[in-house]
Design a protein around this motif. Structure first.
Motif, PDB file in Angstrom:
ATOM      1  N   PHE A 158     -34.855  35.602   4.544  1.00 22.64           N
ATOM      2  CA  PHE A 158     -35.031  36.507   5.682  1.00 22.64           C
ATOM      3  C   PHE A 158     -35.129  35.754   7.002  1.00 22.64           C
ATOM      4  O   PHE A 158     -35.311  36.360   8.052  1.00 22.64           O
ATOM      5  CB  PHE A 158     -36.295  37.351   5.475  1.00 22.64           C
ATOM      6  N   THR A 159     -34.992  34.438   6.944  1.00 21.55           N
ATOM      7  CA  THR A 159     -35.129  33.637   8.157  1.00 21.55           C
ATOM      8  C   THR A 159     -33.939  32.712   8.377  1.00 21.55           C
ATOM      9  O   THR A 159     -34.015  31.817   9.232  1.00 21.55           O
ATOM     10  CB  THR A 159     -36.422  32.797   8.091  1.00 21.55           C
ATOM     11  N   GLY A 160     -32.869  32.924   7.610  1.00 25.09           N
ATOM     12  CA  GLY A 160     -31.696  32.065   7.725  1.00 25.09           C
ATOM     13  C   GLY A 160     -31.026  32.152   9.090  1.00 25.09           C
ATOM     14  O   GLY A 160     -31.109  33.171   9.776  1.00 25.09           O
ATOM     15  N   LYS A 161     -30.361  31.075   9.472  1.00 27.02           N
ATOM     16  CA  LYS A 161     -29.694  30.996  10.759  1.00 27.02           C
ATOM     17  C   LYS A 161     -28.188  31.215  10.602  1.00 27.02           C
ATOM     18  O   LYS A 161     -27.642  31.132   9.506  1.00 27.02           O
ATOM     19  CB  LYS A 161     -29.943  29.636  11.398  1.00 27.02           C
ATOM     20  N   GLY A 162     -27.540  31.485  11.694  1.00 21.98           N
ATOM     21  CA  GLY A 162     -26.095  31.629  11.696  1.00 21.98           C
ATOM     22  C   GLY A 162     -25.621  32.941  11.106  1.00 21.98           C
ATOM     23  O   GLY A 162     -26.419  33.821  10.761  1.00 21.98           O
ATOM     24  N   LEU A 163     -24.303  33.066  10.962  1.00 20.81           N
ATOM     25  CA  LEU A 163     -23.715  34.306  10.455  1.00 20.81           C
ATOM     26  C   LEU A 163     -24.169  34.612   9.040  1.00 20.81           C
ATOM     27  O   LEU A 163     -24.548  35.738   8.728  1.00 20.81           O
ATOM     28  CB  LEU A 163     -22.190  34.205  10.501  1.00 20.81           C
ATOM     29  N   ARG A 164     -24.128  33.594   8.174  1.00 24.58           N
ATOM     30  CA  ARG A 164     -24.536  33.824   6.795  1.00 24.58           C
ATOM     31  C   ARG A 164     -25.999  34.259   6.718  1.00 24.58           C
ATOM     32  O   ARG A 164     -26.345  35.165   5.954  1.00 24.58           O
ATOM     33  CB  ARG A 164     -24.332  32.565   5.953  1.00 24.58           C
ATOM     34  N   GLY A 165     -26.855  33.627   7.498  1.00 19.52           N
ATOM     35  CA  GLY A 165     -28.267  33.996   7.502  1.00 19.52           C
ATOM     36  C   GLY A 165     -28.480  35.436   7.921  1.00 19.52           C
ATOM     37  O   GLY A 165     -29.282  36.159   7.311  1.00 19.52           O
ATOM     38  N   ARG A 166     -27.750  35.879   8.930  1.00 15.92           N
ATOM     39  CA  ARG A 166     -27.868  37.260   9.386  1.00 15.92           C
ATOM     40  C   ARG A 166     -27.354  38.243   8.336  1.00 15.92           C
ATOM     41  O   ARG A 166     -27.946  39.303   8.110  1.00 15.92           O
ATOM     42  CB  ARG A 166     -27.110  37.449  10.710  1.00 15.92           C
ATOM     43  N   LEU A 167     -26.246  37.876   7.693  1.00 16.03           N
ATOM     44  CA  LEU A 167     -25.681  38.761   6.677  1.00 16.03           C
ATOM     45  C   LEU A 167     -26.619  38.909   5.489  1.00 16.03           C
ATOM     46  O   LEU A 167     -26.832  40.025   4.985  1.00 16.03           O
ATOM     47  CB  LEU A 167     -24.325  38.216   6.211  1.00 16.03           C
ATOM     48  N   VAL A 168     -27.179  37.781   5.033  1.00 17.13           N
ATOM     49  CA  VAL A 168     -28.111  37.827   3.905  1.00 17.13           C
ATOM     50  C   VAL A 168     -29.344  38.640   4.272  1.00 17.13           C
ATOM     51  O   VAL A 168     -29.811  39.471   3.479  1.00 17.13           O
ATOM     52  CB  VAL A 168     -28.514  36.398   3.482  1.00 17.13           C
ATOM     53  N   ARG A 169     -29.870  38.441   5.456  1.00 16.03           N
ATOM     54  CA  ARG A 169     -31.060  39.165   5.895  1.00 16.03           C
ATOM     55  C   ARG A 169     -30.803  40.670   5.942  1.00 16.03           C
ATOM     56  O   ARG A 169     -31.617  41.471   5.445  1.00 16.03           O
ATOM     57  CB  ARG A 169     -31.501  38.652   7.269  1.00 16.03           C
ATOM     58  N   ARG A 170     -29.679  41.067   6.498  1.00 19.84           N
ATOM     59  CA  ARG A 170     -29.362  42.492   6.586  1.00 19.84           C
ATOM     60  C   ARG A 170     -29.124  43.093   5.206  1.00 19.84           C
ATOM     61  O   ARG A 170     -29.531  44.227   4.919  1.00 19.84           O
ATOM     62  CB  ARG A 170     -28.133  42.692   7.463  1.00 19.84           C
TER      63      ARG A 170
END
Length: 212
Positions: free
Chosen positions: A62-74
């Motif tokens: 839930f704290t990842g950075k970049g595009l992949r981090g945002r996609l995983v969080r959403r």
């Protein structure tokens, strides 16, 4: 993105073969206990189950950075995942307490008794947390066998790739009347793992999985 849309898109990617959905109680508390082959396992279960399934996820997702981090969080937010800290006795205990509250609230809760992903495809000894949850809440346990998810998203890959997977929901296991003792937790866990193995046909390992 709505879960229904996610489910439709995911089915185009991993073309799931889903068996035994009638074994999952449509209401009331239930523990979903599955083997663990890939990061994507929780997503697959959540998208093909006949009811909403709640699972715990590492707080880092839930704290990842970049595009992949945002996609995983959403994605995890959309699926209803709950972030937890992992790695210590206290965090493990807090995770079990959180899971117990979820189950006692009448929800379906997914857990991987192996504790972490199997990197060699074998089914490792189950940890007793799954039994503690079943015996402390009285909820039935639905064993789940996953096949092919390790190819859908192999360890080290950043995104899923098209590959067919199988998700087999087994018959519910009832453990009413058993005491929540160490001996009964071990016996209950072993029975749950045997039911999972019957669905997957995996080679059984008597040791715990120490994979990272």
């Amino acid at each position: 993105m709505p879960v229904r849309t996610l489910s439709f898109l995911a089915r185009l990617i991993f073309r799931p073969r889903v068996l035994g959905t009638g074994n999952v109680p449509r209401t009331g508390p239930v523990v979903i206990a599955a083997n663990h082959l890939s990061f994507v396992d929780s997503v697959v279960i959540a998208l093909v189950a006949p009811r909403r399934v709640v699972f715990l996820a590492k707080a880092e997702y839930f704290t990842g950075k970049g595009l992949r981090g945002r996609l995983v969080r959403r994605l995890f937010h959309a699926l209803g995942a709950i972030p937890v800290e992992r790695g210590t006795y206290h965090s493990a205990r807090a995770s079990l307490d959180a899971a117990q509250r979820i189950i006692n609230g009448g929800n379906a809760f997914a857990i991987y008794p192996e504790g972490t992903r199997s990197l060699d495809g074998r089914l490792y000894r189950g940890r007793a947390g799954v039994a503690w949850l079943a015996l402390s809440t009285g909820a039935p346990v639905v064993p789940v066998g996953l096949q092919g998810t390790e190819r859908l998203q192999p360890v080290g890959s950043r995104l899923p790739r098209p590959h067919r997977v199988t998700v087999h929901f087994g018959r519910p296991l009832e453990f009413a009347g058993r005491e929540n003792t160490a001996r009964e937790r071990r016996r209950t866990t072993d029975e749950i793992m045997a039911a999972i193995r019957a669905l997957t046909g995996q080679e059984h390992v008597t040791e715990y999985n120490a994979a990272a």
